[in-house]
Write an enzyme that holds these catalytic residues in place. Structure first.
Site, PDB file in Angstrom:
ATOM      1  N   LYS A  22       0.859  -1.192   0.000  1.00 28.23           N
ATOM      2  CA  LYS A  22       0.000   0.000   0.000  1.00 28.23           C
ATOM      3  C   LYS A  22       0.891   1.236   0.000  1.00 28.23           C
ATOM      4  CE  LYS A  22      -3.944   1.944   2.539  1.00 28.23           C
ATOM      5  NZ  LYS A  22      -4.904   1.729   3.636  1.00 28.23           N
ATOM      6  N   SER A  65      -9.677   1.544   2.696  1.00 33.93           N
ATOM      7  CA  SER A  65      -8.867   2.330   1.792  1.00 33.93           C
ATOM      8  C   SER A  65      -7.783   1.518   1.076  1.00 33.93           C
ATOM      9  CB  SER A  65      -8.211   3.489   2.549  1.00 33.93           C
ATOM     10  OG  SER A  65      -7.330   3.008   3.539  1.00 33.93           O
ATOM     11  N   SER A  67      -9.551  -0.814   6.874  1.00 33.59           N
ATOM     12  CA  SER A  67      -9.015  -0.708   5.514  1.00 33.59           C
ATOM     13  C   SER A  67      -8.349  -1.962   4.966  1.00 33.59           C
ATOM     14  CB  SER A  67      -8.035   0.457   5.419  1.00 33.59           C
ATOM     15  OG  SER A  67      -8.768   1.635   5.280  1.00 33.59           O
TER      16      SER A  67
END
Ligand code: GLN
Length: 488
Positions: free
Chosen positions: A81, A156, A180
């Protein structure tokens, strides 16, 4: 060897690598080709690190050839990420303000994975600074769900979930501040864990909410999740919130029987508004566990109705403070054209650099922390946070784990919730309470509703990831939801 090895879990690829049926170079090249061919349709990556990946693959092959220092992750391609710092590789948080930012050091998890011999394929798209539930708050591009390109991958960590789901890496790391990792894992048919707060070092993770943030693996199955967590967890001198306690060899005890253990079903999580196909998948998972000899009991988490407000209030307060460092004088973007003074640079940079959702949260957070409102909002929320933690402690004193959905619905359509922030926040209803409480939670696939994946989560006691893995693995031994691949 050719074939579908990019879709295999880490533990199977590892065997192929050490049996010399494939090399890390072949695997990495195949993954890179696939990423260039398929990723334009889903946009899971914001940066692909070809040169680095090929170099790390070559080193991994040397290591395997020498027979020394081989770990379960040696030669395995992964994605990160884009809020996890990588030395020499731009780390953007999918924000315009960090679009060109290249860190001078790597996060502890990145160094650990490099030491293990894993191969970095690239950095994945996310909601800007981790703020969002659909990946539509990225300043660059909307990631799409590999199961249906008209739908969101969740957020996210949507890019990290989509990349694993579409077999564009063998595993990824996400960051979970309020769901997330788990929410996009559920939307994309991926397994993922939010570990206990402090189990994995946050050093080099660009902070959203320092007291909630957890880095966690996203993988094809529970066994892989255990392997990756084992590699990244542990005490770090550079993060004083990490635990001293040794990291268990999670993957070794996966096959222990779950017979006689008790699952708690939090009654507050089963309310109207849940999609029928989600509810029936969860009920079926419960029956599967009963057939495995587990006992099931209803439990109560009485303060659940405060979870969303407490989570969002504390998030905004901490985030407004954490994001103050992005002011045009230290990192990334600096807009100084015609600036009269340094205040002007701050204002212009932040006005241009941050997206709407980030601005909204900074303003609300600064308001909640301001004198006169601090006691009414921030302090009150901190007190209720203690109640949320106690809810989990009390419930988990009488059962071994809790079971709940990851989201009330399956993946929604792009654009469906972008005009209504509150609607978007509501999709986090089942995943946000664990972060203020600090407890670990494992998300795993448990069925489909109208063709889209359904996720469930197992929530456990502090530092008891072992039980989550054991119970999750038992389920994956008798079901094959996690093996289903998207049509892409
Ligand atoms: N949906 C959550 C939010 O918008 C996700 C936060 C996170 O885990 N990074 O706050």
């Amino acid at each position: 060897m050719t074939g579908q090895f990019h879709t295999l879990p880490i533990h199977q690829i590892h065997q192929l690598l050490i049996d010399k049926k494939i090399s890390s170079m072949e695997l990495t090249q195949a993954m890179l080709r696939r990423a260039y061919e398929i990723d334009p349709k889903i946009s899971s990556y914001v940066t692909i690190t070809d040169d680095l990946a090929l170099e790390q693959a070559r080193q991994a092959d040397d290591r395997i050839a020498s027979g020394e220092n081989i770990t379960p992750l040696t030669g395995i391609p992964f994605a990160l990420k884009d809020c996890i710092s990588t030395r020499g590789v731009r780390t953007t948080c999918s924000s315009k303000i960090l679009a060109e930012y290249v860190p001078q050091y790597s996060a502890t998890v990145v160094n650990k994975l490099a030491d293990a011999g894993a191969v970095l394929m690239g950095k994945t798209n996310m909601d800007e600074f981790g703020m969002g539930s659909s990946c539509e708050n990225s300043a660059f591009v909307d990631t799409r769900n590999p199961w249906d390109l008209e739908r969101v991958p969740g957020g996210s960590s949507g890019g990290s979930a989509a990349a694993v789901s579409a077999s564009l890496c063998s595993f990824s790391l996400g960051e979970d501040t309020g769901g997330s990792v788990r929410m996009p894992a559920g939307f994309c048919n991926v397994t993922g864990i939010k570990p206990t707060y402090g189990r994995v070092s946050r050093y080099g993770l660009i902070s959203l909410v320092s007291s909630f943030d957890c880095i966690g693996p996203m993988t094809r199955d529970v066994q892989d999740c255990a392997i990756v967590l084992e590699a990244i967890a542990g005490k770090d001198e550079r993060d004083s919130t990490t635990f001293n306690s040794p990291v268990p060899q999670y993957h070794q005890d996966l096959n222990k029987s779950v017979k006689g253990m008790t699952i708690g079903i939090p009654k507050e999580y089963f309310v109207s508004g849940m999609e029928a196909g989600v509810e029936s998948s969860i009920q079926e998972a419960i029956r599967t566990y009963e057939a495995l000899g587990m006992k099931v009991r209803e439990v109560s988490l009485p303060n659940t109705r405060y979870a969303l407000p407490v989570y969002y209030l504390l998030l905004m307060a901490e985030a407004s403070s954490n994001l103050a460092r992005f002011d045009g004088t230290r990192f990334g973007l600096s807009v100084s054209e015609n600036a009269r003074d340094v205040i002007d640079i701050y204002l212009q940079t932040r006005r241009e650099g941050f997206g709407d959702e980030v601005k909204r949260r900074i303003m609300l957070g600064a308001y909640a922390l301001s004198s006169g409102y601090y006691d009414a909002y921030y302090l009150k929320a901190q007190k209720v946070r203690t109640l949320l933690r106690r809810d989990f402690e009390t419930a988990l004193a009488s059962v071994d784990i809790l079971l709940a959905p990851t989201s009330p619905t399956t993946a929604f359509k792009l654009g469906e919730k972008t005009n209504d922030p509150l609607e978007m926040y509501l999709s986090d209803i089942y995943v946000v309470a664990t972060n203020p409480a600090g407890v670990p939670a494992l998300a795993l696939p448990c069925g489909f509703s109208k063709g889209m994946p359904v996720g469930m989560q197992l929530i456990g006691r502090h530092l008891d990831e072992q039980t989550l893995f054991q119970v999750g693995h038992a389920y994956q031994q008798v079901t094959d939801w996690h093996e289903q691949l998207p049509p892409i």
